[in-house]
Write a protein that holds these residues in place. Structure first.
Motif, PDB file in Angstrom:
ATOM      1  N   THR A  53      20.693   9.475 -31.769  1.00  0.00           N
ATOM      2  CA  THR A  53      21.197   9.311 -30.531  1.00  0.00           C
ATOM      3  C   THR A  53      21.206  10.413 -29.631  1.00  0.00           C
ATOM      4  OG1 THR A  53      22.489   7.195 -31.520  1.00  0.00           O
ATOM      5  CG2 THR A  53      22.760   7.986 -29.230  1.00  0.00           C
ATOM      6  N   VAL A  54      21.772  11.503 -29.902  1.00  0.00           N
ATOM      7  CA  VAL A  54      21.902  12.861 -29.227  1.00  0.00           C
ATOM      8  C   VAL A  54      21.543  14.095 -30.064  1.00  0.00           C
ATOM      9  CG1 VAL A  54      23.770  11.902 -27.590  1.00  0.00           C
ATOM     10  CG2 VAL A  54      24.328  13.093 -29.733  1.00  0.00           C
ATOM     11  N   ASP A  55      21.292  15.204 -29.884  1.00  0.00           N
ATOM     12  CA  ASP A  55      21.213  16.257 -30.443  1.00  0.00           C
ATOM     13  C   ASP A  55      22.344  17.199 -30.127  1.00  0.00           C
ATOM     14  OD1 ASP A  55      20.295  18.235 -28.375  1.00  0.00           O
ATOM     15  OD2 ASP A  55      18.284  17.215 -28.601  1.00  0.00           O
ATOM     16  N   PRO A  56      22.266  18.275 -30.556  1.00  0.00           N
ATOM     17  CA  PRO A  56      23.759  19.304 -30.365  1.00  0.00           C
ATOM     18  C   PRO A  56      23.682  19.853 -29.036  1.00  0.00           C
ATOM     19  CG  PRO A  56      22.615  19.691 -32.535  1.00  0.00           C
ATOM     20  CD  PRO A  56      21.792  18.713 -31.984  1.00  0.00           C
ATOM     21  N   ARG A  57      22.626  19.860 -28.201  1.00  0.00           N
ATOM     22  CA  ARG A  57      22.803  20.147 -26.764  1.00  0.00           C
ATOM     23  C   ARG A  57      23.663  19.406 -26.041  1.00  0.00           C
ATOM     24  NH1 ARG A  57      16.705  19.895 -25.088  1.00  0.00           N
ATOM     25  NH2 ARG A  57      16.906  18.056 -26.082  1.00  0.00           N
ATOM     26  N   TYR A  58      23.766  18.041 -26.304  1.00  0.00           N
ATOM     27  CA  TYR A  58      24.555  17.154 -25.526  1.00  0.00           C
ATOM     28  C   TYR A  58      25.918  17.539 -25.658  1.00  0.00           C
ATOM     29  CZ  TYR A  58      26.356  13.010 -23.543  1.00  0.00           C
ATOM     30  OH  TYR A  58      27.020  11.974 -22.462  1.00  0.00           O
ATOM     31  N   ALA A  59      26.593  17.570 -26.787  1.00  0.00           N
ATOM     32  CA  ALA A  59      27.943  18.178 -26.920  1.00  0.00           C
ATOM     33  C   ALA A  59      28.196  19.582 -25.943  1.00  0.00           C
ATOM     34  CB  ALA A  59      28.118  18.602 -28.257  1.00  0.00           C
ATOM     35  N   GLU A  93      20.259  16.691 -21.275  1.00  0.00           N
ATOM     36  CA  GLU A  93      19.346  17.052 -22.067  1.00  0.00           C
ATOM     37  C   GLU A  93      19.977  16.587 -23.491  1.00  0.00           C
ATOM     38  OE1 GLU A  93      18.373  21.064 -22.239  1.00  0.00           O
ATOM     39  OE2 GLU A  93      17.943  21.160 -20.139  1.00  0.00           O
ATOM     40  N   GLY A  94      19.084  16.177 -24.593  1.00  0.00           N
ATOM     41  CA  GLY A  94      19.679  15.951 -25.666  1.00  0.00           C
ATOM     42  C   GLY A  94      20.050  14.607 -26.002  1.00  0.00           C
ATOM     43  N   VAL A  95      19.667  13.824 -25.017  1.00  0.00           N
ATOM     44  CA  VAL A  95      20.159  12.345 -25.259  1.00  0.00           C
ATOM     45  C   VAL A  95      18.894  11.471 -25.414  1.00  0.00           C
ATOM     46  CG1 VAL A  95      21.205  10.368 -24.107  1.00  0.00           C
ATOM     47  CG2 VAL A  95      22.376  12.449 -23.648  1.00  0.00           C
ATOM     48  N   ASN A  96      18.732  10.864 -26.514  1.00  0.00           N
ATOM     49  CA  ASN A  96      17.613   9.960 -26.965  1.00  0.00           C
ATOM     50  C   ASN A  96      17.732   8.845 -26.698  1.00  0.00           C
ATOM     51  OD1 ASN A  96      16.276  12.402 -27.445  1.00  0.00           O
ATOM     52  ND2 ASN A  96      17.598  12.476 -29.342  1.00  0.00           N
ATOM     53  N   LYS A  97      18.948   8.109 -26.862  1.00  0.00           N
ATOM     54  CA  LYS A  97      19.463   6.619 -26.803  1.00  0.00           C
ATOM     55  C   LYS A  97      20.630   6.525 -25.969  1.00  0.00           C
ATOM     56  CE  LYS A  97      17.986   6.309 -31.641  1.00  0.00           C
ATOM     57  NZ  LYS A  97      18.477   5.922 -32.935  1.00  0.00           N
ATOM     58  N   THR A  98      21.062   5.089 -25.867  1.00  0.00           N
ATOM     59  CA  THR A  98      22.466   4.840 -25.179  1.00  0.00           C
ATOM     60  C   THR A  98      23.281   4.550 -26.277  1.00  0.00           C
ATOM     61  OG1 THR A  98      21.213   4.510 -22.878  1.00  0.00           O
ATOM     62  CG2 THR A  98      23.561   3.485 -23.620  1.00  0.00           C
ATOM     63  N   ALA A  99      24.378   4.966 -26.335  1.00  0.00           N
ATOM     64  CA  ALA A  99      25.497   4.503 -27.463  1.00  0.00           C
ATOM     65  C   ALA A  99      26.789   5.272 -27.175  1.00  0.00           C
ATOM     66  CB  ALA A  99      24.960   5.181 -28.820  1.00  0.00           C
ATOM     67  N   ILE A 100      27.871   4.660 -27.780  1.00  0.00           N
ATOM     68  CA  ILE A 100      29.175   5.298 -27.740  1.00  0.00           C
ATOM     69  C   ILE A 100      29.500   5.536 -29.126  1.00  0.00           C
ATOM     70  CG2 ILE A 100      31.601   4.839 -27.109  1.00  0.00           C
ATOM     71  CD1 ILE A 100      30.604   2.844 -25.162  1.00  0.00           C
ATOM     72  N   SER A 101      30.281   6.650 -29.409  1.00  0.00           N
ATOM     73  CA  SER A 101      30.837   6.983 -30.536  1.00  0.00           C
ATOM     74  C   SER A 101      32.574   6.960 -30.474  1.00  0.00           C
ATOM     75  CB  SER A 101      30.290   8.359 -31.230  1.00  0.00           C
ATOM     76  OG  SER A 101      31.182   9.433 -30.658  1.00  0.00           O
ATOM     77  N   PHE A 102      33.176   6.493 -31.703  1.00  0.00           N
ATOM     78  CA  PHE A 102      34.593   6.562 -31.510  1.00  0.00           C
ATOM     79  C   PHE A 102      35.093   7.645 -32.634  1.00  0.00           C
ATOM     80  CE2 PHE A 102      38.359   5.416 -34.009  1.00  0.00           C
ATOM     81  CZ  PHE A 102      39.484   5.250 -32.710  1.00  0.00           C
ATOM     82  N   MET A 103      36.134   8.581 -31.855  1.00  0.00           N
ATOM     83  CA  MET A 103      36.748   9.319 -32.839  1.00  0.00           C
ATOM     84  C   MET A 103      38.519   9.487 -32.602  1.00  0.00           C
ATOM     85  SD  MET A 103      36.525  13.341 -33.209  1.00  0.00           S
ATOM     86  CE  MET A 103      37.231  13.973 -31.409  1.00  0.00           C
ATOM     87  N   LYS A 104      38.934   9.415 -33.783  1.00  0.00           N
ATOM     88  CA  LYS A 104      40.643   9.129 -33.764  1.00  0.00           C
ATOM     89  C   LYS A 104      40.976  10.519 -34.310  1.00  0.00           C
ATOM     90  CE  LYS A 104      45.066   8.329 -34.442  1.00  0.00           C
ATOM     91  NZ  LYS A 104      45.225   8.042 -35.961  1.00  0.00           N
TER      92      LYS A 104
END
Length: 151
Positions: A36-42, A72-83
């Motif tokens: 969905t993304v590559d490390p550039r996004y973070a 840059e680095g975004v290939n799809k639209t999504a959400i991730s969850f982290m606790k």
């Protein structure tokens, strides 16, 4: 939405993270894993927080890491969850800028992105659900909370 995190493997549970920068990188890992993304996004999100301050803290204990449209680095639209069990501090000495729950947004489709934002906003308006998410230990809790609050 919580079921979707589990089905797509877009979730991660962590005990402790030392820096807010690392929390952004780790929170992106589930959506990096499927392209969905590559490390550039973070890194772009981190740069934005450094430039604009902790704008990603949307309510106490909840962060919504994201960058600007066309990042840059975004290939799809999504959400991730982290606790994160132990709160991550974005501003030392300001508990209003701590976060345990992270909903990382990636967008390359404005309509899908807006639909995700609406669903996420509606979910986060339920204070009981947010309290229970703060106690969640794993994906089975996400599925249980989906059934209890969102089905």
């Amino acid at each position: 939405m919580l079921r979707e995190f589990v089905e797509k493997n877009h979730y991660i549970f962590v005990d402790k993270i030392d820096t807010w920068e690392e929390s952004i990188r780790i929170g992106c890992k589930p959506i990096e894993a499927d392209g969905t993304v590559d490390p550039r996004y973070a890194e772009q999100i981190i740069e934005c927080v450094k430039k604009y301050g902790p704008y990603i803290i949307i309510i106490p204990n909840v962060a919504m890491p994201h960058s600007q449209e066309g990042a840059e680095g975004v290939n799809k639209t999504a959400i991730s969850f982290m606790k994160v069990k132990e709160a991550v501090h974005f501003e030392e000495g300001n508990p209003e800028k701590d976060a345990n729950l992270f909903f990382t947004l990636a967008s390359c489709n404005p309509d899908e992105h807006m639909a995700n934002m609406v669903k996420l906003s509606e979910m986060l308006m339920n204070e009981e659900l947010v309290e229970e998410l703060l106690k969640a230990e794993g994906p089975e809790d996400l599925l249980r909370l989906q059934e209890k609050y969102l089905d």
